[in-house]
Design a protein around this motif. Sequence first.
Motif, short mmCIF file in Angstrom:
data_model
loop_
_atom_site.label_atom_id
_atom_site.label_comp_id
_atom_site.label_asym_id
_atom_site.label_seq_id
_atom_site.Cartn_x
_atom_site.Cartn_y
_atom_site.Cartn_z
N UNK A 1 72.96 59.21 98.29
CA UNK A 1 72.23 59.13 97.05
C UNK A 1 72.09 57.82 96.74
N UNK A 2 72.99 56.88 96.72
CA UNK A 2 72.65 55.55 96.23
C UNK A 2 71.80 54.90 97.24
N UNK A 3 71.68 54.92 98.35
CA UNK A 3 70.81 54.00 99.38
C UNK A 3 69.51 54.55 99.18
N UNK A 4 69.26 55.80 98.82
CA UNK A 4 68.14 56.59 98.91
C UNK A 4 66.64 55.92 98.28
N UNK A 5 67.04 55.39 97.14
CA UNK A 5 65.87 54.91 96.41
C UNK A 5 65.60 53.35 96.29
N UNK A 6 66.37 52.85 96.96
CA UNK A 6 66.37 51.09 97.07
C UNK A 6 66.59 50.67 95.78
N UNK A 7 67.48 51.20 94.83
CA UNK A 7 67.99 50.87 93.60
C UNK A 7 68.52 49.51 93.53
N UNK A 8 68.24 49.02 92.33
CA UNK A 8 68.81 47.56 92.11
C UNK A 8 70.22 47.82 91.50
N UNK A 9 70.43 48.65 90.62
CA UNK A 9 71.72 48.89 89.79
C UNK A 9 72.07 50.48 89.93
N UNK A 10 73.50 50.70 89.89
CA UNK A 10 74.06 51.96 89.70
C UNK A 10 75.05 51.85 88.76
N UNK A 11 74.94 52.59 87.62
CA UNK A 11 76.04 52.70 86.63
C UNK A 11 76.94 53.64 87.02
N UNK A 12 78.01 53.50 87.20
CA UNK A 12 79.04 54.55 87.34
C UNK A 12 80.53 54.06 86.66
N UNK A 13 81.40 55.34 86.77
CA UNK A 13 82.68 55.16 86.12
C UNK A 13 83.55 54.17 86.87
N UNK A 14 84.57 53.83 86.22
CA UNK A 14 85.33 52.90 87.27
C UNK A 14 86.18 53.65 88.33
N UNK A 15 86.32 55.11 88.31
CA UNK A 15 86.93 55.87 89.10
C UNK A 15 86.04 56.05 90.57
N UNK A 16 84.75 55.42 90.34
CA UNK A 16 83.82 55.44 91.48
C UNK A 16 83.74 54.44 92.42
N UNK A 17 84.80 53.36 91.92
CA UNK A 17 84.65 51.89 92.48
C UNK A 17 84.72 52.17 94.10
N UNK A 18 85.87 52.99 94.68
CA UNK A 18 85.94 52.87 95.97
C UNK A 18 84.94 53.42 96.67
N UNK A 19 84.21 54.38 96.03
CA UNK A 19 82.92 55.11 96.86
C UNK A 19 81.71 54.33 96.96
N UNK A 20 81.63 53.22 95.98
CA UNK A 20 80.65 52.14 96.26
C UNK A 20 81.22 51.06 97.30
N UNK A 21 82.44 50.92 97.23
CA UNK A 21 82.99 49.97 98.46
C UNK A 21 82.43 50.71 99.77
N UNK A 22 82.73 51.78 99.86
CA UNK A 22 82.54 52.56 101.24
C UNK A 22 80.89 52.69 101.40
N UNK A 23 80.10 52.55 100.26
CA UNK A 23 78.52 52.65 100.42
C UNK A 23 78.27 51.31 100.97
N UNK A 24 78.92 50.29 100.36
CA UNK A 24 78.53 48.81 100.84
C UNK A 24 78.81 48.63 102.30
N UNK A 25 80.11 49.03 102.83
CA UNK A 25 80.50 49.05 103.99
C UNK A 25 79.57 49.50 104.87
N UNK A 26 79.18 50.89 104.51
CA UNK A 26 78.17 51.72 105.48
C UNK A 26 76.83 50.82 105.69
N UNK A 27 76.46 50.21 104.63
CA UNK A 27 75.26 49.25 104.90
C UNK A 27 75.39 48.19 105.89
N UNK A 28 76.81 47.61 105.92
CA UNK A 28 76.92 46.69 106.81
C UNK A 28 77.00 47.34 108.35
N UNK A 29 77.69 48.63 108.40
CA UNK A 29 77.93 49.12 109.65
C UNK A 29 76.40 49.30 110.25
#
Length: 334
Positions: free
Chosen positions: A136-164
């Motif tokens: 979802x996050x990577x689909x639209x070449x977005x600049x910002x994703x507003x999320x709640x604190x509880x979603x932090x780890x999901x965003x870290x995974x997303x960043x790591x997936x971009x790295x992989x």
Amino acid sequence: MENKKTILSGSTVTGNLTLGNYIGAINTWTQLQEQYDCLYFLADLHALTVHQDPAVLRERTYSFFAQYLALGLDPQKNIIFAQSQVPQHTELSWILTCLTPMGYLNRMTQFKEKAEKHVKNINAGLFTYPVLMAADILMYQADFVPVGEDQKQHLELCRDLVGYFENRYGKGVFRMPEPMIGKTGARIMSLQDPSKKMSKSDENEKNFVAVIDDAKKIEKKIKSAATDSGSEIKFDVENKAGVSNLLTIYSVLAGKTIEQLEKDYEGKMYGHLKVDLADVVVQKLQPVREKYEDLMKNRDHLDQLMISGAERASERAEKTIKKVYETIGLVRRR
Ligand code: TRP
């Protein structure tokens, strides 16, 4: 649109949209829609990771969509859509799943919590939930994703997936957006237990005000909100969490500062504050409820708006998917 920055956010369709969602997020989205290119979607596929009654799920998806509009999100200025109506999300999700180490998903705290809560239904979707979210996050070449604190780890995974992905295939396919965590709007707490966030999936109705609650319900819930010992109406989160929460809600909805409210209520009792606050909330939500009911009466119109949102989203998603196909060696798409 070309030079506007892009914002993307999603919300799982479970429970009810609450005053907390409105004050914490949606209220600011209606301001963001003027300056940014915004995409908001209803994560109905994410909702499937726990058991859903089919009729309830579909009704709730319409209902959330109508609530977004009733709360002031403009379907022309923003792209508002249901995740399941844009098939590229699941397509990209599979591709990212093949880059995700099992061990990584095993460590996700939300998976562990959910697996504990739903012992009878620990399905693979609960496990790969964060990968779909990364898609979802990577689909639209977005600049910002507003999320709640509880979603932090999901965003870290997303960043790591971009790295992989980049390690294996090179750069230039995805942009990792900046997370906007808790930066937008105020944090609203549960009415009965102000140490917890007001949650849309709370089983106890008394903990939240739903944005489509009627006046009677709103009054009842606010009047029975937990307050603190003592009698002074003062903003003090540590010692007076309940009253502070009510003051925050009041301040945002009435557009008054906390200091002003403290002055207004000097020497008055908690009961006064609650009566007035209930009134403010009712005034604010009444028109929302009316607009919501109008929208829900005309399903064809809602369907049209949803399909049009999905088409606009899909057109943009397709650009990313094409690039991905080309890069990773799948044959040409359509
Ligand atoms: N997991 C998010 C939540 O429960 C919802 C969500 C799904 C989301 N995909 C997203 C949020 C992408 C932001 C971006 O709140």
